[in-house]
Design a protein around this motif. Structure first.
Motif, mmCIF file in Angstrom:
data_model
loop_
_atom_site.group_PDB
_atom_site.id
_atom_site.type_symbol
_atom_site.label_atom_id
_atom_site.label_comp_id
_atom_site.label_asym_id
_atom_site.label_seq_id
_atom_site.Cartn_x
_atom_site.Cartn_y
_atom_site.Cartn_z
ATOM 1 N N ASP A 116 36.929 46.942 36.828
ATOM 2 C CA ASP A 116 37.222 47.785 36.771
ATOM 3 C C ASP A 116 38.082 48.095 35.966
ATOM 4 O OD1 ASP A 116 37.349 51.106 38.039
ATOM 5 O OD2 ASP A 116 39.030 50.154 38.781
ATOM 6 N N LEU A 117 37.283 47.601 34.757
ATOM 7 C CA LEU A 117 37.818 47.756 33.479
ATOM 8 C C LEU A 117 38.063 48.512 32.921
ATOM 9 C CD1 LEU A 117 37.480 43.423 32.002
ATOM 10 C CD2 LEU A 117 39.331 44.655 32.912
ATOM 11 N N ALA A 118 38.939 48.698 31.661
ATOM 12 C CA ALA A 118 38.547 50.309 30.695
ATOM 13 C C ALA A 118 37.662 49.821 30.119
ATOM 14 C CB ALA A 118 40.391 50.583 29.867
ATOM 15 N N PRO A 119 36.956 51.146 29.225
ATOM 16 C CA PRO A 119 35.861 50.726 28.798
ATOM 17 C C PRO A 119 36.101 50.048 27.268
ATOM 18 C CG PRO A 119 35.519 52.834 29.629
ATOM 19 C CD PRO A 119 36.299 52.364 30.305
ATOM 20 N N THR A 148 26.051 59.607 26.429
ATOM 21 C CA THR A 148 27.002 60.694 27.959
ATOM 22 C C THR A 148 28.299 60.756 28.186
ATOM 23 O OG1 THR A 148 26.688 60.523 30.528
ATOM 24 C CG2 THR A 148 26.288 58.575 29.692
ATOM 25 N N SER A 149 29.024 61.690 28.610
ATOM 26 C CA SER A 149 30.178 62.054 28.569
ATOM 27 C C SER A 149 30.423 61.488 30.016
ATOM 28 C CB SER A 149 30.559 63.736 28.827
ATOM 29 O OG SER A 149 29.867 63.754 29.432
ATOM 30 N N GLN A 150 29.715 61.181 30.730
ATOM 31 C CA GLN A 150 30.004 60.457 31.957
ATOM 32 C C GLN A 150 30.361 58.672 32.375
ATOM 33 O OE1 GLN A 150 26.686 61.053 34.799
ATOM 34 N NE2 GLN A 150 26.393 63.527 33.679
ATOM 35 N N THR A 151 31.362 59.233 32.091
ATOM 36 C CA THR A 151 32.286 57.361 32.486
ATOM 37 C C THR A 151 31.726 56.526 33.461
ATOM 38 O OG1 THR A 151 34.311 58.043 33.624
ATOM 39 C CG2 THR A 151 34.128 58.494 31.121
ATOM 40 N N ARG A 152 32.135 54.933 32.818
ATOM 41 C CA ARG A 152 31.923 53.716 34.048
ATOM 42 C C ARG A 152 32.872 52.714 33.465
ATOM 43 N NH1 ARG A 152 25.681 52.704 35.853
ATOM 44 N NH2 ARG A 152 24.607 54.708 35.688
#
Length: 260
Positions: free
Chosen positions: A70-73, A61-65
């Motif tokens: 709260d680290l960057a993917p 997906t384009s929906q990020t987490r």
């Protein structure tokens, strides 16, 4: 297709993902129009996502987490704490490189027979500490290098349950009257000296501090066993040990219950 059919992959909001993943050998792909995936639920027992419109093992997906702390993917595609969930963002070349990398991860799952994939917290944290999350890279040599290292970057497991006296799946850890659903990997052996079955393993979810203070129980299905948490590992997991009948089924093993 039946109502309970579970797709291999569901694509949400990523153009060309279906075509690129199909070219990489993924055969059962669904495209879903879901504006908000925050309500989607991952089932640790079956290693599948439930979306409003369908079920699938893998979400692309384009929906990020952001995940834990709260680290960057990691590589812009995966976060610890959200298994079987891949993100695709960035300009065209970067997005395509990420899709190719995801396809490599899915191929790795097929080769090894695993149904659950989750980036290690240590991998994601080191990626962020090194500042690698600040640059979107599209060069092919970089992504080939990352693909070769994927087996070390991710934790892979299966929902097959107990095989050769190894259990990998969902459980409930209990402290007093309170219980929490967690994912565990357990194994054990019959000790020839004391005649008891000694089992141990890993709890992959965060636990409250009081769990470390005393005995706890672990329940899988209708089986419950007493155990204790011995330590929290540097990777943020917990080591668990028990003696006697384990919380998972055993074949042809006579277990001696410790005297009290």
């Amino acid at each position: 297709m039946t109502e309970d059919h579970c797709h291999d992959v569901v694509v949400v909001g990523v153009d060309r993902a279906e075509k690129l993943l199909a070219r990489a050998g993924v055969t059962d792909i669904a495209v879903a129009d879901v504006r908000d995936l925050s309500g989607a639920a991952f089932d640790e027992a079956t290693h599948a996502w439930s979306l409003p419109t369908c079920r699938a093992r893998i979400v692309v997906t384009s929906q990020t987490r952001s995940g834990r702390e709260d680290l960057a993917p990691y590589l812009g595609v995966a976060v610890h704490g959200v298994p079987n969930y891949f993100m695709v963002t960035g300009a065209d070349a970067v997005a395509e490189a990420r899709l190719d990398y995801i396809a490599e991860c899915l191929a790795m799952m097929r080769r090894t027979g695993h149904t659950r994939i989750e980036v290690l917290f240590s991998t994601q944290r080191m990626f962020t500490l090194r500042g690698a999350d600040k640059a979107d890279r599209a060069d092919a040599s970089y992504w080939r290098k990352m693909a070769k290292a994927a087996a070390r970057a991710f934790d892979l497991s299966s929902d097959i349950g107990v095989v050769d006296e190894i259990y990998d799946g969902a459980a409930t850890i209990g402290v007093g009257d309170h219980g929490r659903r967690v994912r565990v990997r357990l194994s054990g052996h019959l000790d020839p000296l004391d005649g008891r079955y000694h089992w141990q393993g890993t709890v992959f979810d965060d636990l409250a501090d009081e769990v470390l203070a005393g005995p706890v129980t672990l329940t899988i299905g209708d089986r419950t066993a007493e155990c204790r948490i011995t330590e929290r590992t540097p990777q943020g997991r917990y080591s668990v040990v028990g003696v006697g009948t384990p919380p998972y089924a055993l074949d042809d093993v006579e277990v001696v219950v410790p005297c009290r």
